[in-house]
Design a protein around this motif. Structure first.
Motif, PDB file in Angstrom:
ATOM      1  N   ARG A 138      -7.253  -0.107   7.052  1.00 48.99           N
ATOM      2  CA  ARG A 138      -5.907  -0.620   7.335  1.00 48.99           C
ATOM      3  C   ARG A 138      -5.585  -0.499   8.815  1.00 48.99           C
ATOM      4  O   ARG A 138      -5.651   0.583   9.401  1.00 48.99           O
ATOM      5  N   GLY A 139      -5.200  -1.613   9.441  1.00 44.12           N
ATOM      6  CA  GLY A 139      -4.774  -1.574  10.827  1.00 44.12           C
ATOM      7  C   GLY A 139      -3.422  -0.902  10.971  1.00 44.12           C
ATOM      8  O   GLY A 139      -2.627  -0.843  10.022  1.00 44.12           O
ATOM      9  N   PHE A 164     -13.768  -2.453  10.743  1.00 50.16           N
ATOM     10  CA  PHE A 164     -14.348  -3.635  11.397  1.00 50.16           C
ATOM     11  C   PHE A 164     -13.978  -4.888  10.601  1.00 50.16           C
ATOM     12  O   PHE A 164     -14.187  -4.970   9.402  1.00 50.16           O
ATOM     13  N   GLY A 165     -13.415  -5.863  11.297  1.00 51.48           N
ATOM     14  CA  GLY A 165     -13.000  -7.107  10.674  1.00 51.48           C
ATOM     15  C   GLY A 165     -11.530  -7.170  10.318  1.00 51.48           C
ATOM     16  O   GLY A 165     -10.993  -8.254  10.073  1.00 51.48           O
ATOM     17  N   SER A 166     -10.847  -6.027  10.269  1.00 55.61           N
ATOM     18  CA  SER A 166      -9.443  -5.999   9.880  1.00 55.61           C
ATOM     19  C   SER A 166      -8.548  -6.551  10.990  1.00 55.61           C
ATOM     20  O   SER A 166      -8.973  -6.715  12.140  1.00 55.61           O
ATOM     21  N   ARG A 167      -7.305  -6.836  10.616  1.00 51.10           N
ATOM     22  CA  ARG A 167      -6.340  -7.399  11.547  1.00 51.10           C
ATOM     23  C   ARG A 167      -5.034  -6.602  11.520  1.00 51.10           C
ATOM     24  O   ARG A 167      -4.713  -5.950  10.539  1.00 51.10           O
ATOM     25  N   ARG A 263     -15.317  -7.898   0.034  1.00 49.85           N
ATOM     26  CA  ARG A 263     -14.628  -6.616  -0.029  1.00 49.85           C
ATOM     27  C   ARG A 263     -13.159  -6.799  -0.412  1.00 49.85           C
ATOM     28  O   ARG A 263     -12.590  -5.991  -1.145  1.00 49.85           O
ATOM     29  N   ARG A 264     -12.546  -7.857   0.055  1.00 49.35           N
ATOM     30  CA  ARG A 264     -11.164  -8.128  -0.364  1.00 49.35           C
ATOM     31  C   ARG A 264     -11.089  -8.455  -1.850  1.00 49.35           C
ATOM     32  O   ARG A 264     -10.190  -7.992  -2.557  1.00 49.35           O
ATOM     33  N   GLN A 289      -4.531  -8.414   5.271  1.00 46.93           N
ATOM     34  CA  GLN A 289      -4.809  -8.154   6.677  1.00 46.93           C
ATOM     35  C   GLN A 289      -6.082  -7.342   6.893  1.00 46.93           C
ATOM     36  O   GLN A 289      -6.793  -7.552   7.873  1.00 46.93           O
ATOM     37  N   SER A 290      -6.354  -6.432   5.978  1.00 46.06           N
ATOM     38  CA  SER A 290      -7.466  -5.490   6.167  1.00 46.06           C
ATOM     39  C   SER A 290      -8.729  -5.982   5.486  1.00 46.06           C
ATOM     40  O   SER A 290      -8.688  -6.780   4.549  1.00 46.06           O
ATOM     41  N   VAL A 291      -9.849  -5.477   5.962  1.00 46.52           N
ATOM     42  CA  VAL A 291     -11.110  -5.583   5.236  1.00 46.52           C
ATOM     43  C   VAL A 291     -11.331  -4.205   4.621  1.00 46.52           C
ATOM     44  O   VAL A 291     -11.707  -3.263   5.318  1.00 46.52           O
ATOM     45  N   PRO A 292     -11.067  -4.045   3.331  1.00 48.56           N
ATOM     46  CA  PRO A 292     -11.081  -2.697   2.744  1.00 48.56           C
ATOM     47  C   PRO A 292     -12.440  -2.016   2.869  1.00 48.56           C
ATOM     48  O   PRO A 292     -13.489  -2.632   2.660  1.00 48.56           O
TER      49      PRO A 292
END
Length: 378
Positions: A138-139, A164-167, A263-264, A289-292
């Motif tokens: 989680r960002g 990595f990959g999250s926003r 993963r989402r 928003q996140s890549v869990p």
């Protein structure tokens, strides 16, 4: 591509390969260049391009990234770094390795992350850096306090090992203007086998990080082969990433979109399956928003549930025992009520890209059965 024959619910986490990694490593081995090579440089360029940032500095692990970033930011003896206690011990060890001291702060129990308010409440006159941990992927939005932190000369160094990959909003983690550290360990969203990456704020920080990661030697490896001497310009460590690890990372980067979607989808499937269990609270990672990186829940009678689920071959875990309660860090312990409350309740469910709907169903079915049995016996 599978890495093990164990049923997916029995594993808490597992590396995921796409079938290109072995050939990529073979090419590096055949070239006979096993240390930092042009393959490492290419991996840095590809990560920077993916994020849309000017530069990225590859190192041998996520812990090395944290340590190097702290040093590049000028953190050292006498300084204090704010850090959540709810993180892997590597975060705290990296702070101690600089000679600085950790100041533990509490978390939001809904996300297991720090917030802007908790950071501001924890700052003292000795604080020179804050290290928010992007827990579970989680960002964290610190835009409301970034100006105040800058005014006070406090650096923000993100521990984005899970993210990595999250926003955060429209921006990927690593592009906020803070120093950001990724981990590419075996079970991370993107793996190099072992590795880390620093996203510097300035060219000066990038240069310092590159000097630190190669024992403080000023010249590159190529430059050193054409001269009779070299110059050690600063303190440094052997933290560079090998071309072997970078080759794995480059192969993985070809599949980032697939990784994010998988993963989402897995996290959402868990969320739906867990919804009927009233005794269970799902830790929110905001999959839009996140890549869990993890799927975690809070449950009553956690220790008993953990034991019973392990006995039934479901690979649950606990991430993480709070650092402020660890013997090695007792000197800096302080009351953290939210952290201490959730520490006895959190349970990490199997979460990896090998996971199938059947694996999720097994996990949730066993969890429900164990909760019922333990509650009846309480």
């Amino acid at each position: 591509m599978t890495t093990t024959t164990r049923p997916d619910a029995e594993r808490n986490a597992s590396p995921y390969l796409y079938g290109e990694e072995a050939a990529a490593v073979a090419r590096v081995l055949e070239a006979g260049q096993y240390g930092h090579t042009e393959v490492t440089d290419e991996f840095e360029r590809r990560i920077a391009a993916f994020l849309g940032v000017p530069d990225a500095v590859a190192v041998m692990s996520g812990t090395a990234a944290l340590h190097t970033a702290l040093l590049a930011a000028g953190v050292g003896p006498g300084d204090e770094v704010l850090v959540p206690s709810m993180t892997f011990c590597a975060t705290v060890q990296a702070i101690l390795a600089t000679g600085a001291t950790p100041r533990f702060v509490d978390i939001d129990p809904a996300t297991l992350c720090v917030s802007a308010e908790l950071i501001m409440d924890g700052i003292t006159e000795a604080t020179t850096a804050v290290m928010p941990v992007l827990f579970g992927g989680r960002g964290i939005d610190l835009s409301s306090i970034r100006g105040e932190l800058t005014r006070r000369g406090i650096a923000v160094i993100e521990d984005a090992a899970h993210a990595f990959g999250s926003r955060v909003g429209s921006r990927r983690v690593g592009t906020s203007g803070d120093l950001t550290c990724f981990s590419f360990g075996p079970i991370k969203n993107l793996t190099c086998g072992q590795g880390g990456m620093i996203i510097p704020r300035t060219q000066e920080e990038a240069d310092r990080a590159r000097g630190i990661r190669l024992l403080g030697v000023v010249q590159s490896q190529a430059e050193r082969t054409s001269t009779t001497t070299y110059t050690v310009g600063t303190f440094g460590l052997r933290y560079q990433m090998s071309g072997i690890n970078a080759a794995i990372g480059l192969a993985q980067l070809n599949h980032v979109q697939r990784m994010e979607e998988t993963r989402r989808d897995l996290w959402r499937a868990y969320q739906a399956a867990l919804a009927p269990l009233n005794a269970v609270t799902v830790i929110d990672v905001d999959p839009e928003q996140s890549v869990p990186h993890l799927c975690q829940v809070r449950v009553p009678h956690r220790d008993e549930v953990f034991t019973r689920m392990r006995e039934q071959r479901v690979g649950v875990g606990v991430h993480y025992p709070p650092n402020h309660l660890q013997p090695a860090f007792a000197e800096w312990s302080r009351p953290l009520p939210a952290t201490e409350q959730v520490a006895g309740e959190i349970l990490t469910l199997p979460f990896h890209q090998h996971l199938t709907p059947a694996g999720i169903d097994k996990t949730v079915t066993v969890l429900a059965r164990c909760l019922k049995t333990v509650s009846a016996a309480a």
